[in-house]
Design a protein around this motif. Structure first.
Motif, short mmCIF file in Angstrom:
data_model
loop_
_atom_site.label_atom_id
_atom_site.label_comp_id
_atom_site.label_asym_id
_atom_site.label_seq_id
_atom_site.Cartn_x
_atom_site.Cartn_y
_atom_site.Cartn_z
N MET A 146 -20.48 -6.00 8.04
CA MET A 146 -19.03 -5.94 7.94
C MET A 146 -18.54 -4.61 8.52
O MET A 146 -19.10 -3.57 8.25
CB MET A 146 -18.61 -6.06 6.48
N ASN A 147 -17.50 -4.68 9.26
CA ASN A 147 -16.89 -3.49 9.85
C ASN A 147 -16.28 -2.64 8.73
O ASN A 147 -15.54 -3.13 7.89
CB ASN A 147 -15.80 -3.95 10.84
N TRP A 148 -16.57 -1.33 8.73
CA TRP A 148 -16.09 -0.46 7.66
C TRP A 148 -14.57 -0.35 7.64
O TRP A 148 -13.98 0.00 6.63
CB TRP A 148 -16.74 0.92 7.76
N LEU A 149 -13.91 -0.67 8.72
CA LEU A 149 -12.45 -0.63 8.76
C LEU A 149 -11.80 -1.92 8.27
O LEU A 149 -10.61 -1.96 8.00
CB LEU A 149 -11.97 -0.37 10.19
N GLU A 150 -12.58 -2.97 8.17
CA GLU A 150 -12.00 -4.28 7.88
C GLU A 150 -11.22 -4.30 6.56
O GLU A 150 -10.11 -4.82 6.50
CB GLU A 150 -13.10 -5.35 7.85
N LYS A 151 -11.75 -3.73 5.50
CA LYS A 151 -11.04 -3.74 4.22
C LYS A 151 -9.72 -2.99 4.35
O LYS A 151 -8.69 -3.46 3.89
CB LYS A 151 -11.89 -3.13 3.11
N ASP A 152 -9.75 -1.83 4.99
CA ASP A 152 -8.51 -1.09 5.18
C ASP A 152 -7.50 -1.89 6.01
O ASP A 152 -6.32 -1.92 5.70
CB ASP A 152 -8.78 0.25 5.86
N ARG A 153 -7.99 -2.54 7.04
CA ARG A 153 -7.12 -3.35 7.88
C ARG A 153 -6.54 -4.51 7.06
O ARG A 153 -5.36 -4.83 7.17
CB ARG A 153 -7.92 -3.88 9.08
N ASN A 154 -7.38 -5.13 6.23
CA ASN A 154 -6.91 -6.22 5.37
C ASN A 154 -5.85 -5.71 4.39
O ASN A 154 -4.84 -6.37 4.16
CB ASN A 154 -8.07 -6.85 4.60
N ASP A 155 -6.11 -4.55 3.80
CA ASP A 155 -5.14 -3.99 2.86
C ASP A 155 -3.82 -3.70 3.56
O ASP A 155 -2.75 -3.98 3.02
CB ASP A 155 -5.68 -2.69 2.25
N LEU A 156 -3.88 -3.15 4.76
CA LEU A 156 -2.66 -2.85 5.51
C LEU A 156 -1.90 -4.12 5.88
O LEU A 156 -0.67 -4.16 5.80
CB LEU A 156 -2.99 -2.05 6.77
N ALA A 157 -2.62 -5.14 6.27
CA ALA A 157 -1.96 -6.41 6.62
C ALA A 157 -1.29 -7.02 5.39
O ALA A 157 -0.14 -7.47 5.46
CB ALA A 157 -2.97 -7.38 7.21
N ALA A 158 -1.98 -7.01 4.27
CA ALA A 158 -1.40 -7.55 3.04
C ALA A 158 -0.17 -6.74 2.64
O ALA A 158 0.87 -7.32 2.24
CB ALA A 158 -2.43 -7.56 1.92
N GLU A 159 -0.23 -5.44 2.74
CA GLU A 159 0.91 -4.58 2.41
C GLU A 159 2.09 -4.87 3.34
O GLU A 159 3.25 -4.91 2.90
CB GLU A 159 0.53 -3.10 2.49
N ARG A 160 1.81 -5.07 4.61
CA ARG A 160 2.87 -5.38 5.58
C ARG A 160 3.55 -6.70 5.22
O ARG A 160 4.78 -6.82 5.30
CB ARG A 160 2.28 -5.44 6.98
N ILE A 161 2.76 -7.66 4.82
CA ILE A 161 3.33 -8.96 4.40
C ILE A 161 4.17 -8.79 3.15
O ILE A 161 5.28 -9.32 3.05
CB ILE A 161 2.20 -10.00 4.21
N LEU A 162 3.67 -8.04 2.18
CA LEU A 162 4.43 -7.81 0.94
C LEU A 162 5.71 -7.02 1.21
O LEU A 162 6.75 -7.30 0.60
CB LEU A 162 3.57 -7.09 -0.10
N ASP A 163 5.65 -6.07 2.13
CA ASP A 163 6.86 -5.32 2.50
C ASP A 163 7.90 -6.23 3.15
O ASP A 163 9.09 -6.12 2.88
CB ASP A 163 6.51 -4.17 3.45
N ALA A 164 7.43 -7.14 4.00
CA ALA A 164 8.35 -8.10 4.63
C ALA A 164 8.97 -9.01 3.57
O ALA A 164 10.18 -9.28 3.60
CB ALA A 164 7.60 -8.94 5.67
N ALA A 165 8.16 -9.46 2.62
CA ALA A 165 8.67 -10.29 1.53
C ALA A 165 9.72 -9.53 0.74
O ALA A 165 10.77 -10.08 0.39
CB ALA A 165 7.52 -10.73 0.63
N ALA A 166 9.47 -8.26 0.46
CA ALA A 166 10.41 -7.44 -0.31
C ALA A 166 11.78 -7.40 0.37
O ALA A 166 12.82 -7.55 -0.29
CB ALA A 166 9.86 -6.03 -0.49
N GLN A 167 11.78 -7.20 1.68
CA GLN A 167 13.04 -7.16 2.42
C GLN A 167 13.79 -8.48 2.27
O GLN A 167 15.01 -8.49 2.05
CB GLN A 167 12.78 -6.87 3.89
#
Length: 184
Positions: free
Chosen positions: A1-22
């Motif tokens: 597993m790529n060591w950045l993958e979890k961070d990238r997943n967390d960032l993507a999920a946060e971006r989706i949640l931020d969009a939902a918040a708006q």
């Protein structure tokens, strides 16, 4: 597993949640669909469903993220108050104030969305766990205080002073610290 993958997943999920918040602020929680959120987040619905398998799971993730943030603020404000009654009133007022100050949180308590907020608040292990942390692990007191907080958010008092007075007059006296160990 790529060591950045979890961070990238967390960032993507946060971006989706931020969009939902708006969108929750703009349109109300109940009317926002997954396709709306995907468009706002700039991703496909398939991508979004990799992170959140349903609208309900996205809503829960959003509420849990915000509950943790609010919980940290409340804990910082109230952890040094030794009296359980005073700490309970202060925590409840802080929770109400924090939610009302955040357009993305108060959107959940607008006409038409309050039922969903109430349902999530009463069924959320995260909210229950955060609340119990304020009350030395007493889950029953935590559940009761969450109900009162939701009530104040959906049917507010006329002002902060009235809400404080209600909590001090009706809630604080009902808390008997000597009884808490026997009820959980």
């Amino acid at each position: 597993m790529n060591w950045l993958e979890k961070d990238r997943n967390d960032l993507a999920a946060e971006r989706i949640l931020d969009a939902a918040a708006q969108l929750f602020v703009e349109r109300g929680v109940a009317t926002v669909g997954m396709a709306d959120i995907a468009r706002r987040a700039g991703c496909s619905r398939a991508t979004m469903y990799r992170y959140f398998d349903s609208r309900r799971s996205l809503q829960l993730a959003f509420v849990h993220r915000e509950a943790r943030r609010v919980g940290e603020t409340i804990l910082a404000e109230t952890s040094t108050i030794p009296d359980l009654r005073e700490r309970t009133v202060a925590a409840m007022l802080a929770a109400v104030r924090e939610v009302r100050a955040d357009p993305t949180m108060i959107a959940w308590f607008q006409l038409g969305d309050a039922g969903l907020a109430s349902e999530i608040a009463h069924s959320s292990e995260v909210i229950e766990g955060l609340s119990a942390a304020f009350f030395d692990g007493n889950v029953l007191l935590a559940k009761w205080t969450v109900r009162i907080i939701v009530s104040l958010l959906t049917v507010p008092g006329s002002d902060d002073a009235e809400e404080r007075a209600m909590l001090e007059l009706f809630v604080a006296p009902s808390i008997d610290p000597s009884q808490l160990d026997s009820v959980e």
